[in-house]
Design a protein around this motif. Structure first.
Motif, short mmCIF file in Angstrom:
data_model
loop_
_atom_site.label_atom_id
_atom_site.label_comp_id
_atom_site.label_asym_id
_atom_site.label_seq_id
_atom_site.Cartn_x
_atom_site.Cartn_y
_atom_site.Cartn_z
N PHE A 251 -10.93 23.47 -12.61
CA PHE A 251 -9.90 23.05 -11.65
C PHE A 251 -9.61 21.57 -11.87
O PHE A 251 -10.54 20.77 -11.99
CB PHE A 251 -10.37 23.26 -10.21
N THR A 252 -8.34 21.23 -11.91
CA THR A 252 -7.95 19.83 -12.13
C THR A 252 -7.13 19.33 -10.95
O THR A 252 -6.25 20.03 -10.44
CB THR A 252 -7.13 19.68 -13.43
N CYS A 253 -7.45 18.11 -10.52
CA CYS A 253 -6.74 17.49 -9.40
C CYS A 253 -6.40 16.05 -9.77
O CYS A 253 -7.25 15.32 -10.29
CB CYS A 253 -7.63 17.52 -8.16
N GLN A 254 -5.16 15.66 -9.53
CA GLN A 254 -4.74 14.29 -9.83
C GLN A 254 -3.95 13.74 -8.64
O GLN A 254 -3.07 14.41 -8.10
CB GLN A 254 -3.87 14.26 -11.09
N ALA A 255 -4.30 12.53 -8.22
CA ALA A 255 -3.65 11.92 -7.06
C ALA A 255 -3.33 10.46 -7.35
O ALA A 255 -3.96 9.83 -8.21
CB ALA A 255 -4.53 12.02 -5.83
N GLN A 256 -2.35 9.94 -6.63
CA GLN A 256 -1.98 8.54 -6.74
C GLN A 256 -1.91 7.92 -5.36
O GLN A 256 -1.67 8.60 -4.36
CB GLN A 256 -0.62 8.39 -7.43
N GLY A 257 -2.10 6.61 -5.30
CA GLY A 257 -2.01 5.89 -4.03
C GLY A 257 -2.53 4.48 -4.20
O GLY A 257 -3.14 4.14 -5.21
N GLN B 3 0.83 -1.19 0.00
CA GLN B 3 0.00 0.00 0.00
C GLN B 3 0.87 1.25 0.00
O GLN B 3 1.97 1.25 0.57
CB GLN B 3 -0.93 0.01 1.22
N ALA B 4 0.37 2.30 -0.65
CA ALA B 4 1.09 3.57 -0.73
C ALA B 4 0.15 4.69 -0.32
O ALA B 4 -1.01 4.72 -0.76
CB ALA B 4 1.61 3.81 -2.14
N PRO B 5 0.60 5.62 0.53
CA PRO B 5 -0.28 6.73 0.93
C PRO B 5 -0.61 7.61 -0.27
O PRO B 5 0.18 7.74 -1.21
CB PRO B 5 0.57 7.49 1.97
N ALA B 6 -1.79 8.19 -0.21
CA ALA B 6 -2.22 9.07 -1.31
C ALA B 6 -1.33 10.31 -1.37
O ALA B 6 -0.92 10.86 -0.35
CB ALA B 6 -3.67 9.48 -1.10
N LYS B 7 -1.01 10.72 -2.59
CA LYS B 7 -0.24 11.95 -2.78
C LYS B 7 -0.74 12.64 -4.05
O LYS B 7 -1.19 11.99 -4.99
CB LYS B 7 1.25 11.67 -2.88
N PHE B 8 -0.65 13.96 -4.05
CA PHE B 8 -1.10 14.73 -5.20
C PHE B 8 -0.02 14.78 -6.26
O PHE B 8 1.13 15.11 -5.98
CB PHE B 8 -1.49 16.15 -4.79
N VAL B 9 -0.41 14.43 -7.47
CA VAL B 9 0.47 14.55 -8.63
C VAL B 9 0.23 15.90 -9.30
O VAL B 9 1.15 16.54 -9.80
CB VAL B 9 0.22 13.40 -9.62
N GLN B 10 -1.03 16.31 -9.29
CA GLN B 10 -1.39 17.62 -9.85
C GLN B 10 -2.43 18.26 -8.92
O GLN B 10 -3.51 17.71 -8.72
CB GLN B 10 -1.96 17.47 -11.26
N ALA B 11 -2.09 19.38 -8.34
CA ALA B 11 -3.00 20.08 -7.43
C ALA B 11 -3.71 21.21 -8.18
O ALA B 11 -3.16 21.76 -9.14
CB ALA B 11 -2.23 20.64 -6.24
N ASN C 283 -9.35 14.09 -11.65
CA ASN C 283 -10.68 14.62 -11.46
C ASN C 283 -10.68 16.09 -11.89
O ASN C 283 -9.80 16.85 -11.49
CB ASN C 283 -11.05 14.52 -9.98
N THR C 284 -11.66 16.48 -12.71
CA THR C 284 -11.75 17.86 -13.17
C THR C 284 -13.08 18.47 -12.72
O THR C 284 -14.14 17.87 -12.91
CB THR C 284 -11.64 17.95 -14.71
#
Length: 256
Positions: A212-218, A190-198, A249-250
């Motif tokens: 507004f665009t938001c991108q996260a990975q985890g 498992q990997a904690p969530a982090k923002f790739v694009q804020a 997510n946009t």
């Protein structure tokens, strides 16, 4: 330091077979584990003795002189604790008699977080001594970076990442033949969530659309939620939400 929550248990083993002892204890800082036999420190320089980072002691090619009382010792800056003693009894065996390969202890299912160390056990017996090998069920190569074999067939993966997630297969192979036995265990990283694009601050005239665009990975997959002035923003009316993919997510908002 707390008491042992897993105590070693007495073991019966045949000559040339395998013996395994286990203990578990929690403490801060994390206790270091060693083993004693008949009140003397076990010499892990003997290749037949393998001490895993998990505290497991494995003895391969068991001999009569391995018989005795084994004790797990945990020590850290807070002190030292001894487990209860466990007896290893070795019985005679005709070591030259053919025995089918058999996996005594196979890998367990593990759930870890990134950068931890995975220990996948595989203890096999048989005559002639089986050769232990590892593979992934999905056919992908295990790789070599951060990979180490401990003892006669235990797999250690250091600094795990999400790419290491999968089902690992341990095989005990009879030398020179296709006879083999397998066991498998699933590793989930498992990997904690982090923002790739804020989202970025923007200025738009009234009556136009703000995006507004938001991108996260985890791992597991993170769930994205939008807030406006600290309140959850639900799509509807002049607010629209577009899922570009699993992690992107946009938000589209028409300015009134």
């Amino acid at each position: 330091m707390a008491d042992f929550h897993v105590q070693p248990e007495s073991v019966y083993a045949e000559e040339s077979g395998v013996a395994r002892f286990q203990c578990q204890i929690h403490g801060l800082p994390e206790p270091l584990i060693s083993w004693e036999k008949d009140s003397r420190l076990v010499d892990t320089k003997d290749e037949r003795y393998t001490l895993l980072p998990t505290g497991v002691l494995q003895i391969t090619g068991v001999r009569e002189e391995d018989s005795g009382k084994f004790c797990c010792v945990a020590h850290n800056s807070a002190g030292v604790k001894h487990s209860t003693e466990a007896l290893l009894t070795v019985s005679g065996s005709q070591s030259s008699v053919y025995k089918e390969p058999m996996i005594v202890v196979g890998p367990e299912n593990l759930t870890l977080t990134v950068h931890q160390t995975a220990i996948l056990e595989c203890v096999a017996t048989g005559y002639p001594r089986p050769i232990v090998s590892w593979s992934r069920l999905d056919g992908r190569p295990i790789g070599v970076e951060g990979i180490q074999v401990l003892g006669t067939g235990n797999l250690m993966i250091s600094d795990v990442g999400v790419q290491h997630s999968g089902v690992y297969v341990c095989a005990a192979n009879k030398p020179g033949t296709r006879v083999r036995r397998t066991a498998q265990g699933r590793l989930v990283v498992q990997a904690p969530a982090k923002f790739v694009q804020a989202p970025q601050s923007i200025a738009r005239p009234v009556g136009t659309t703000a995006i507004f665009t938001c991108q996260a990975q985890g791992e597991p997959e993170p769930q994205l939620t939008w807030l406006k002035n600290g309140q959850i923003l639900e799509p509807g009316g002049h607010v629209k939400l577009r899922n570009n993919n699993r992690w992107k997510n946009t938000l589209l908002s028409t300015l009134m």
